[in-house]
Design a protein around this motif. Structure first.
Motif, PDB file in Angstrom:
ATOM      1  N   PRO A  92      14.998   8.234 -19.030  1.00 31.76           N
ATOM      2  CA  PRO A  92      14.993   8.688 -17.629  1.00 31.76           C
ATOM      3  C   PRO A  92      15.563   7.722 -16.613  1.00 31.76           C
ATOM      4  CG  PRO A  92      12.769   8.146 -18.343  1.00 31.76           C
ATOM      5  CD  PRO A  92      13.639   8.108 -19.563  1.00 31.76           C
ATOM      6  N   GLY A  93      15.507   6.418 -16.864  1.00 32.57           N
ATOM      7  CA  GLY A  93      16.044   5.477 -15.879  1.00 32.57           C
ATOM      8  C   GLY A  93      15.421   5.692 -14.513  1.00 32.57           C
ATOM      9  N   LEU A  94      16.249   5.941 -13.500  1.00 34.71           N
ATOM     10  CA  LEU A  94      15.764   6.127 -12.135  1.00 34.71           C
ATOM     11  C   LEU A  94      15.238   7.533 -11.879  1.00 34.71           C
ATOM     12  CD1 LEU A  94      18.576   4.218 -10.206  1.00 34.71           C
ATOM     13  CD2 LEU A  94      16.342   3.361 -10.930  1.00 34.71           C
ATOM     14  N   GLY A  95      15.304   8.407 -12.866  1.00 30.90           N
ATOM     15  CA  GLY A  95      14.680   9.716 -12.757  1.00 30.90           C
ATOM     16  C   GLY A  95      15.422  10.751 -11.942  1.00 30.90           C
ATOM     17  N   ARG A  96      16.638  10.447 -11.508  1.00 28.38           N
ATOM     18  CA  ARG A  96      17.340  11.372 -10.613  1.00 28.38           C
ATOM     19  C   ARG A  96      17.753  12.658 -11.315  1.00 28.38           C
ATOM     20  NH1 ARG A  96      20.674   6.317  -8.137  1.00 28.38           N
ATOM     21  NH2 ARG A  96      19.156   5.719  -6.528  1.00 28.38           N
ATOM     22  N   ARG A 133       0.819  -1.216   0.000  1.00 31.24           N
ATOM     23  CA  ARG A 133       0.000   0.000   0.000  1.00 31.24           C
ATOM     24  C   ARG A 133       0.855   1.268   0.000  1.00 31.24           C
ATOM     25  NH1 ARG A 133      -3.399  -1.042   5.151  1.00 31.24           N
ATOM     26  NH2 ARG A 133      -2.869  -3.184   4.570  1.00 31.24           N
ATOM     27  N   ASP A 134       2.151   1.149   0.304  1.00 33.20           N
ATOM     28  CA  ASP A 134       3.014   2.320   0.424  1.00 33.20           C
ATOM     29  C   ASP A 134       3.886   2.576  -0.787  1.00 33.20           C
ATOM     30  OD1 ASP A 134       2.123   2.893   3.036  1.00 33.20           O
ATOM     31  OD2 ASP A 134       3.491   1.380   3.845  1.00 33.20           O
ATOM     32  N   ARG A 135       4.339   1.519  -1.471  1.00 32.34           N
ATOM     33  CA  ARG A 135       5.281   1.735  -2.565  1.00 32.34           C
ATOM     34  C   ARG A 135       5.391   0.497  -3.446  1.00 32.34           C
ATOM     35  NH1 ARG A 135      10.085   4.001  -1.104  1.00 32.34           N
ATOM     36  NH2 ARG A 135       9.043   4.937   0.679  1.00 32.34           N
ATOM     37  N   VAL A 136       6.065   0.682  -4.579  1.00 29.03           N
ATOM     38  CA  VAL A 136       6.430  -0.408  -5.491  1.00 29.03           C
ATOM     39  C   VAL A 136       7.938  -0.577  -5.400  1.00 29.03           C
ATOM     40  CG1 VAL A 136       6.473  -1.225  -7.875  1.00 29.03           C
ATOM     41  CG2 VAL A 136       4.517   0.109  -7.042  1.00 29.03           C
ATOM     42  N   GLU A 137       8.398  -1.803  -5.146  1.00 29.26           N
ATOM     43  CA  GLU A 137       9.822  -2.092  -5.017  1.00 29.26           C
ATOM     44  C   GLU A 137      10.238  -3.143  -6.036  1.00 29.26           C
ATOM     45  OE1 GLU A 137      10.978  -1.512  -0.380  1.00 29.26           O
ATOM     46  OE2 GLU A 137       9.913  -3.364  -0.876  1.00 29.26           O
ATOM     47  N   LEU A 138      11.481  -3.050  -6.467  1.00 32.85           N
ATOM     48  CA  LEU A 138      12.055  -4.035  -7.370  1.00 32.85           C
ATOM     49  C   LEU A 138      13.047  -4.886  -6.610  1.00 32.85           C
ATOM     50  CD1 LEU A 138      12.272  -5.110 -10.283  1.00 32.85           C
ATOM     51  CD2 LEU A 138      14.055  -3.399 -10.680  1.00 32.85           C
ATOM     52  N   PHE A 172      14.750  -2.204  -3.880  1.00 34.58           N
ATOM     53  CA  PHE A 172      14.859  -0.751  -3.967  1.00 34.58           C
ATOM     54  C   PHE A 172      13.656  -0.193  -4.717  1.00 34.58           C
ATOM     55  CE2 PHE A 172      16.587  -1.636  -8.163  1.00 34.58           C
ATOM     56  CZ  PHE A 172      16.196  -0.538  -8.916  1.00 34.58           C
ATOM     57  N   SER A 173      13.379   1.060  -4.442  1.00 35.50           N
ATOM     58  CA  SER A 173      12.332   1.789  -5.140  1.00 35.50           C
ATOM     59  C   SER A 173      12.908   3.134  -5.560  1.00 35.50           C
ATOM     60  CB  SER A 173      11.109   1.977  -4.245  1.00 35.50           C
ATOM     61  OG  SER A 173      11.469   2.659  -3.057  1.00 35.50           O
ATOM     62  N   SER A 231      32.223  -5.099 -12.022  1.00 34.26           N
ATOM     63  CA  SER A 231      30.814  -4.815 -11.785  1.00 34.26           C
ATOM     64  C   SER A 231      30.557  -4.181 -10.434  1.00 34.26           C
ATOM     65  CB  SER A 231      29.986  -6.104 -11.911  1.00 34.26           C
ATOM     66  OG  SER A 231      30.441  -7.078 -10.982  1.00 34.26           O
ATOM     67  N   ALA A 232      31.474  -4.317  -9.490  1.00 34.85           N
ATOM     68  CA  ALA A 232      31.285  -3.714  -8.183  1.00 34.85           C
ATOM     69  C   ALA A 232      31.266  -2.196  -8.283  1.00 34.85           C
ATOM     70  CB  ALA A 232      32.389  -4.156  -7.224  1.00 34.85           C
ATOM     71  N   LEU A 233      31.822  -1.656  -9.371  1.00 39.28           N
ATOM     72  CA  LEU A 233      31.833  -0.211  -9.542  1.00 39.28           C
ATOM     73  C   LEU A 233      30.483   0.327  -9.975  1.00 39.28           C
ATOM     74  CD1 LEU A 233      35.249   0.256 -11.385  1.00 39.28           C
ATOM     75  CD2 LEU A 233      34.766   0.575  -8.953  1.00 39.28           C
ATOM     76  N   VAL A 234      29.588  -0.536 -10.394  1.00 38.33           N
ATOM     77  CA  VAL A 234      28.283  -0.123 -10.866  1.00 38.33           C
ATOM     78  C   VAL A 234      27.290  -0.201  -9.702  1.00 38.33           C
ATOM     79  CG1 VAL A 234      26.460  -0.531 -12.552  1.00 38.33           C
ATOM     80  CG2 VAL A 234      28.840  -1.040 -13.134  1.00 38.33           C
ATOM     81  N   ARG A 235      26.533   0.856  -9.488  1.00 39.71           N
ATOM     82  CA  ARG A 235      25.562   0.860  -8.410  1.00 39.71           C
ATOM     83  C   ARG A 235      24.614  -0.317  -8.529  1.00 39.71           C
ATOM     84  NH1 ARG A 235      23.177   6.898  -7.372  1.00 39.71           N
ATOM     85  NH2 ARG A 235      24.933   7.743  -6.203  1.00 39.71           N
ATOM     86  N   LYS A 236      24.192  -0.827  -7.382  1.00 36.51           N
ATOM     87  CA  LYS A 236      23.321  -2.002  -7.407  1.00 36.51           C
ATOM     88  C   LYS A 236      22.040  -1.727  -8.181  1.00 36.51           C
ATOM     89  CE  LYS A 236      20.795  -1.024  -3.116  1.00 36.51           C
ATOM     90  NZ  LYS A 236      20.312  -1.569  -1.847  1.00 36.51           N
ATOM     91  N   GLU A 237      21.489  -0.497  -8.031  1.00 39.66           N
ATOM     92  CA  GLU A 237      20.253  -0.189  -8.746  1.00 39.66           C
ATOM     93  C   GLU A 237      20.461  -0.263 -10.252  1.00 39.66           C
ATOM     94  OE1 GLU A 237      21.611   1.751  -6.460  1.00 39.66           O
ATOM     95  OE2 GLU A 237      20.133   2.413  -4.966  1.00 39.66           O
ATOM     96  N   MET A 238      21.611   0.234 -10.727  1.00 41.62           N
ATOM     97  CA  MET A 238      21.862   0.231 -12.155  1.00 41.62           C
ATOM     98  C   MET A 238      22.119  -1.175 -12.678  1.00 41.62           C
ATOM     99  SD  MET A 238      21.222   3.227 -12.875  1.00 41.62           S
ATOM    100  CE  MET A 238      21.476   2.938 -14.623  1.00 41.62           C
ATOM    101  N   ARG A 239      22.734  -2.016 -11.874  1.00 42.17           N
ATOM    102  CA  ARG A 239      22.970  -3.393 -12.302  1.00 42.17           C
ATOM    103  C   ARG A 239      21.639  -4.129 -12.460  1.00 42.17           C
ATOM    104  NH1 ARG A 239      27.368  -5.410  -8.038  1.00 42.17           N
ATOM    105  NH2 ARG A 239      27.024  -7.409  -9.087  1.00 42.17           N
ATOM    106  N   ILE A 240      20.730  -3.902 -11.526  1.00 41.83           N
ATOM    107  CA  ILE A 240      19.412  -4.523 -11.632  1.00 41.83           C
ATOM    108  C   ILE A 240      18.654  -3.945 -12.819  1.00 41.83           C
ATOM    109  CG2 ILE A 240      17.197  -4.875 -10.473  1.00 41.83           C
ATOM    110  CD1 ILE A 240      18.697  -4.765  -7.812  1.00 41.83           C
TER     111      ILE A 240
END
Length: 260
Positions: free
Chosen positions: A106-110, A48-53, A64-65, A191-200
């Motif tokens: 846009p990806g993660l929209g930041r 009810r609060d959010r969508v997470e991947l 993460f969301s 691959s450790a240099l890539v943020r976890k969100e971007m790897r997913i």
């Protein structure tokens, strides 16, 4: 929608969110949804609060969301100003509120949220329905955030679709002042240099194989400039030489001036 060599499920164990979970599964073209997550699959978990991947359990990533409030983009925004923020300098408008920007990747929209915080009106055009679901959820939560984040998020408009087709279909009066491109960077060897969100996200979305074509359309449709975010040391997108470059610590912004 075909997902690149992954298993994806929509999951929810929240009774209040089951209808939303079923609807999202249908939108994604998935044959079923689960009450619980699948340890071997990527999962969009709805409550009810959010969508997470979530990634498969074996990858060891936490869910993460996307967040447009103080939990997400706030730190970068609070540390920046118009003079020291490379993206704002690259976009280049002195009167932000009069400029219309299309973020075609846009990806993660930041980056879009950063632009909105500086007064730009930004349209995010995203073709991955998974990312659209995450962005839409972030916008819904931003509507209930503190005033400064709520006002910034109100300058963001989300569109679901292919950016090449979307930009090509715009009437002359609807052309944006700036088109911003941040194609999915190639997977790095370390691959450790890539943020976890971007790897997913890379696993979910796949490679941007048509980024060269998108670049061509962007140059045709932008009224004033195209800005392309690139890793330092990489080739220019489509091997098109920019008019000038704005450097930052880990990336650069290639700026292409066009006559509207």
């Amino acid at each position: 929608m075909a997902f690149p060599s992954i298993k994806l499920v929509v999951a929810s164990d929240d009774p209040a969110a089951l209808r939303r979970a079923r609807r999202l599964a249908t939108q994604l073209g998935l044959s079923s949804w689960n009450r619980g997550t699948d340890d071997d699959a990527y999962s969009l978990r709805i409550d009810r609060d959010r969508v997470e991947l979530l990634a498969p359990r074996s990858q060891g990533f936490r869910p993460f969301s996307i967040d447009f409030g103080p939990r997400g983009a706030a730190g970068r925004i609070q540390r920046s100003n118009r003079r020291n923020e490379p993206l704002i300098r690259a976009v280049g408008a002195r009167q932000a509120t009069s400029y219309r920007v299309v973020d075609a990747t846009p990806g993660l929209g930041r980056d879009a949220m950063l632009l909105a915080a500086y007064g730009f009106r930004v349209t995010l055009v995203e073709r991955s329905p998974v990312v659209v679901a995450l962005l839409d959820d972030a916008l819904c939560r931003a509507a209930m955030a503190a005033p400064q984040w709520r006002m910034a998020a109100q300058r963001l408009t989300l569109r679901s679709g292919d950016s090449i087709r979307w930009l090509s279909a715009l009437p002359p009066a609807g052309r944006p002042d700036v088109v911003y491109l941040d194609p999915m960077f190639p997977q790095r060897r370390k691959s450790a240099l890539v943020r976890k969100e971007m790897r997913i996200l890379q696993a979910i979305v796949g490679e941007d194989r048509d980024s060269g074509q998108l670049m061509e359309v962007a140059l045709e449709r932008a009224r004033h400039r195209v800005v392309v975010k690139r890793p330092k040391g990489s080739n220019c997108l489509g091997d098109v030489r920019p008019d000038h470059v704005i450097d930052s610590k880990s990336v650069r912004y290639d700026v292409y001036l066009v006559s509207g």
